[in-house]
Design an enzyme around this catalytic site. Structure first.
Site, PDB file in Angstrom:
ATOM      1  N   LYS A 105       2.937  -7.005  -3.097  1.00  0.00           N
ATOM      2  CA  LYS A 105       3.242  -5.673  -3.631  1.00  0.00           C
ATOM      3  C   LYS A 105       3.814  -5.882  -5.019  1.00  0.00           C
ATOM      4  O   LYS A 105       4.403  -6.921  -5.320  1.00  0.00           O
ATOM      5  CB  LYS A 105       4.291  -4.987  -2.742  1.00  0.00           C
ATOM      6  N   GLY A 123       1.215  15.999  -0.465  1.00  0.00           N
ATOM      7  CA  GLY A 123       0.583  15.277  -1.570  1.00  0.00           C
ATOM      8  C   GLY A 123      -0.834  14.857  -1.216  1.00  0.00           C
ATOM      9  O   GLY A 123      -1.530  15.521  -0.435  1.00  0.00           O
ATOM     10  N   GLY A 172      -0.933  13.937   2.684  1.00  0.00           N
ATOM     11  CA  GLY A 172      -0.475  15.039   3.528  1.00  0.00           C
ATOM     12  C   GLY A 172      -1.384  16.249   3.451  1.00  0.00           C
ATOM     13  O   GLY A 172      -1.624  16.923   4.467  1.00  0.00           O
ATOM     14  N   ASN A 229       5.227   4.668   3.972  1.00  0.00           N
ATOM     15  CA  ASN A 229       5.562   3.265   4.220  1.00  0.00           C
ATOM     16  C   ASN A 229       7.053   3.124   4.483  1.00  0.00           C
ATOM     17  O   ASN A 229       7.860   3.864   3.928  1.00  0.00           O
ATOM     18  CB  ASN A 229       5.200   2.421   2.991  1.00  0.00           C
TER      19      ASN A 229
END
Ligand code: NAI
Length: 382
Positions: free
Chosen positions: A82, A186, A189, A265
């Site tokens: 990440k 967003g 969603g 997350n």
């Protein structure tokens, strides 16, 4: 070195943390390589302001560890990584392009150990810009040869996660008439809410941007719940699709749902919250399983050459993976987190190189920390 940063670096069980000071701005770049047991690493690039460099590194570490679990649980040949671009404010225009090019240079230096994808505040367009200087990028826009936006696949995976949760709670995965609260209207969603609606679910929508929630709710014909009240909202399933850390010792007693399955997350403020959820009789579908539609999309289409039908099949598989985890948790009398982590450990062990009992320590911690305008850095670049 700053004490907080030193502690964050010491406490992580990942393999490598790269911290680089941007030369073109006041940004810090962090690349966290958690595990190469399954292959070279990949994961999203998050751009945001942090209270300190240590907090930015901590976020990269946590997200990177979750990516290892996500790839393992999906049986994909990549390791967890990440990156974080810690910026004082979100850059635009030429400032943003300079930052992304510099980040691309850093990825090129790492030679494929980590490849970036979009995450919070970065997009497929940003990946196109990074791709101007390095190949180590996923999810460029389709016009530039990438697989594009992952949100539809992530939402499809969450939908299957909601189904598996309902099946375990009520003995039927049928969504008709089931109450589902979606936190965050967003990219993910909004698609999730639309698909739930299509299947006859009774959907409630919440977003800190109330206008966004209201506009979408009007189109879909669903209700809006104030963002501050969504956790208490009585429903079958709460789908967190906004930010991490929403499930904590403080929020679990307030939850109005019977189960939780969402894309966000790192939903648990800390791992012990999984036991609190268990004790409260709330079924938590582990986030790193529910949200793996995005990586199935990026890696499946760009690395493994899947067709869209194959991708669909793997997204449907999320439902079965979760059912297996729920069954294992029940049989072993452990939390769903413990059951999912056991599955991850088995997959890593099958790869033959994992040693979770005595993890390799992060050793090459700070690779480059130069002030803007410095003469050079320890990556050997001018
Ligand atoms: P997004 O940035 O498009 O949407 C997030 C929405 O949540 C925004 O509308 C924002 O206003 C709202 N929000 C923020 N804080 C909130 C709060 N406290 N309460 C209610 N609403 C709040 O992000 P996206 O892409 O939809 O992702 C949602 C979550 O899923 C993130 O945590 C992301 O890391 C995770 N995720 C996303 C994937 C993807 O493919 N986009 C893949 C895997 C995970």
């Amino acid at each position: 070195m700053d004490d907080e940063l030193e502690q964050v670096l010491d406490e992580w069980d990942g393999e490598l943390t790269v911290v680089h000071r941007a030369r073109s701005s006041e940004a810090w770049m962090v690349v966290a390589v958690h595990s190469t047991a399954l292959g070279p690493t990949a994961g999203g690039c998050r751009m945001m302001a942090y209270p300190s460099l240590a907090q930015a590194v901590l976020d990269a570490h946590r997200l990177s560890s979750a990516m290892t679990a996500k790839f393992a649980v999906c049986d994909l040949p990549l390791g967890g990584g990440k990156s974080v671009l810690a910026v004082p404010r979100i850059p635009t225009g030429s400032e943003r392009v300079r930052l992304l090019h510099e980040f691309g240079d850093l990825l090129a230096t790492l030679g494929g150990l980590y490849s970036s994808a979009p995450d919070m505040n970065t997009s497929a367009t940003d990946m196109d810009v990074i791709a101007e200087v390095t190949d180590h990028v996923f999810c460029r826009s389709p016009e530039r040869g990438g697989s594009g936006n992952t949100a539809p696949a992530t939402a499809a995976g969450v939908l299957n996660g909601v189904r598996a949760t309902l099946e375990s709670l009520h003995g039927s995965a049928d969504l008709a008439g089931r109450r589902v609260a979606v936190q965050g209207a967003g990219a993910v969603g909004s698609i999730l809410a639309a698909r739930l609606r299509e299947e006859g679910a009774d959907v409630a929508l919440a977003d800190v941007d109330e206008r966004r929630a209201r506009n979408l709710a009007d189109v879909l014909g669903v209700r809006v719940v104030p963002a501050d009240d969504v956790l208490e909202y009585p429903c079958d399933v709460l789908a967190p699709c906004a930010v991490g850390g929403v499930l904590s010792a403080e929020t679990v007693p307030r939850l109005g749902c019977a189960g939780v399955a969402g894309a966000a997350n790192n939903q648990l403020a800390d791992p012990a919250v999984a036991d609190r959820l268990d004790e409260a009789g709330i079924l938590w579908a582990p986030d790193f399983v529910v949200s793996c539609g995005g990586v199935l999309h990026g890696v499946g289409l760009e690395v493994l050459g899947w067709t869209t039908d194959e991708l669909e099949g793997r997204l449907r598989g999320i439902e079965d993976t979760l059912k297996g985890i729920f069954a294992r948790a029940k049989a072993d009398g452990v939390s769903t987190l413990a059951a999912a982590e056991a599955t991850v450990r088995e997959r890593l062990a099958r790869a033959g190189r994992a040693d979770r009992e005595a993890p390799r320590r992060a050793r090459v911690d700070v690779v480059a920390a130069e002030h803007p305008g410095g003469d050079g850095d320890s990556l050997g670049r001018p």
